[in-house]
Write an enzyme that holds these catalytic residues in place. Sequence first.
Site, short mmCIF file in Angstrom:
data_model
loop_
_atom_site.label_atom_id
_atom_site.label_comp_id
_atom_site.label_asym_id
_atom_site.label_seq_id
_atom_site.Cartn_x
_atom_site.Cartn_y
_atom_site.Cartn_z
N ASN A 15 0.87 -1.18 0.00
CA ASN A 15 0.00 0.00 0.00
C ASN A 15 0.90 1.23 0.00
O ASN A 15 1.43 1.62 1.04
CB ASN A 15 -0.91 -0.02 1.23
CG ASN A 15 -1.85 1.17 1.29
OD1 ASN A 15 -1.79 2.08 0.47
ND2 ASN A 15 -2.71 1.19 2.29
N ARG A 94 -2.64 -2.18 -3.36
CA ARG A 94 -3.78 -1.29 -3.16
C ARG A 94 -3.61 -0.11 -4.12
O ARG A 94 -2.62 0.62 -4.07
CB ARG A 94 -3.84 -0.76 -1.73
CG ARG A 94 -5.04 0.16 -1.51
CD ARG A 94 -4.83 1.08 -0.34
NE ARG A 94 -5.99 1.98 -0.16
CZ ARG A 94 -5.95 3.09 0.55
NH1 ARG A 94 -4.84 3.46 1.14
NH2 ARG A 94 -7.02 3.84 0.67
N HIS A 183 -12.32 3.90 0.03
CA HIS A 183 -12.48 2.94 1.14
C HIS A 183 -13.31 1.73 0.71
O HIS A 183 -13.92 1.05 1.55
CB HIS A 183 -13.14 3.58 2.37
CG HIS A 183 -12.31 4.64 3.03
ND1 HIS A 183 -12.87 5.80 3.55
CD2 HIS A 183 -10.98 4.74 3.25
CE1 HIS A 183 -11.92 6.56 4.06
NE2 HIS A 183 -10.76 5.94 3.89
N ARG A 244 -9.14 16.86 6.95
CA ARG A 244 -9.89 17.30 5.77
C ARG A 244 -11.21 17.95 6.18
O ARG A 244 -11.86 17.51 7.13
CB ARG A 244 -10.18 16.11 4.85
CG ARG A 244 -8.94 15.45 4.28
CD ARG A 244 -9.32 14.26 3.41
NE ARG A 244 -8.15 13.45 3.10
CZ ARG A 244 -8.17 12.12 3.00
NH1 ARG A 244 -9.30 11.46 3.18
NH2 ARG A 244 -7.06 11.46 2.71
N GLU A 389 -8.64 -4.45 5.33
CA GLU A 389 -8.47 -4.19 3.91
C GLU A 389 -7.35 -5.04 3.31
O GLU A 389 -7.43 -5.47 2.15
CB GLU A 389 -8.19 -2.71 3.68
CG GLU A 389 -9.35 -1.80 4.09
CD GLU A 389 -8.96 -0.34 4.12
OE1 GLU A 389 -9.11 0.32 3.08
OE2 GLU A 389 -8.53 0.13 5.19
#
Length: 404
Positions: A15, A94, A183, A244, A389
């Site tokens: 990732n 990923r 996601h 964010r 994940e």
Amino acid sequence: MPTTSPKSQHVLVLNCGSSSLKFAIIDANTGHEIISGLAERLGATTPSIKYKFNGAKTVINLVAGQAHAEAIDTLVSLIKDHSLDEQLIAVGHRVVHGGEHFTQSVLIDEKVIAGITQAATLAPLHGHANLLGIASAQASFEGLPQIAVFDTAFHQTMNEVAYLYALPYKLYTEFGVRRYGFHGTSHFYVAGQTAKLLNQPIEQSNFISAHLGNGCSVCAIKNGKSVDTSMGLTPLEGLMMGTRSGDIDPGLFNFLTTQLDYTAQQIDNLLNQKSGLLGISELSNDCRTIEEAAVAGNKKAILALDMFCYRLSKQIAAYMVPLQRLDAIIFTGGIGENSDIIREKVISLLAFLGLDCDQKANLNARFGQEGIISSSQARSKAVVMPTNEEWVIALDAANIAKEL
């Protein structure tokens, strides 16, 4: 979840971020991590690799300025030193943005590289890092199949009513400007696991999944498929997050540029790095720090948590429009799995949906523990489900590799 053969199916999962590389070797049959770690501050003056193997944690300091290629070279040596390379069957990557090209995981070839490169313009920081990781892994693991697993793929079942912006249509047809969502591997995984927990077929399950971490998104899952999600063209849209802003008035851009002389780069940095929980609390983007301050009476910390829960609750409530019927709300991610305070606040705000919170169960569902945190009388369930994940990536890679 999909299954593989009983034989060990060890997959190296990579990732790549813009300055980091998260990695693990996972047995796809069980989800067991053989080795896992993080290379961070890549390209900076103090890059390093931290990893865990056989219960022991080790740090390797890299040479100043070393980036993804050198980190993967070090990782290859590490894998060989521990004799872990002989059982590897694939490398799973990923990939954050697959655009409209990719609706499922794929074996990487030149055509796939071209598609990822094109989609990288929609998420330049993530996309280019993903491509660097793929190139480095192809050079280091020449004999292993390389599989791309896309964050956006799960959301490709949304219809145009959900994914289009109310902009001139040609911006979509000519430049791909639309909502993609992220996601996806997390929402897919926790939905499947929650269906198992509730003993009902995923194909007949309606869930709202809340992935809450430094990045946050909500997904409406109808009969096992994504029908709407809060992130959009980029991961900035939607919920209030760690740093964010989430949704804002687009007119802010004009105000910041004409009244305060902000540049486009300054605005991007403001919205992505200096807003959210950090911006409101003026303390931290770490929810644990903010919760501690809130308990101690810090007014800005209290406000940050209240805003976070209010906006999250509004988004969840909105997704009753596409779902109509709700079986469960799922909390996952670092905040979703560990913050009993936020879960209780959100459930309280959503009591009109037939939700309630069993305080004892809510307190017990922390530190990687799954469980139903609503009472038996609740019309809709509230569930805590730890995400994984990396296992999804390993499963997809193993299943594609065994078909070669």
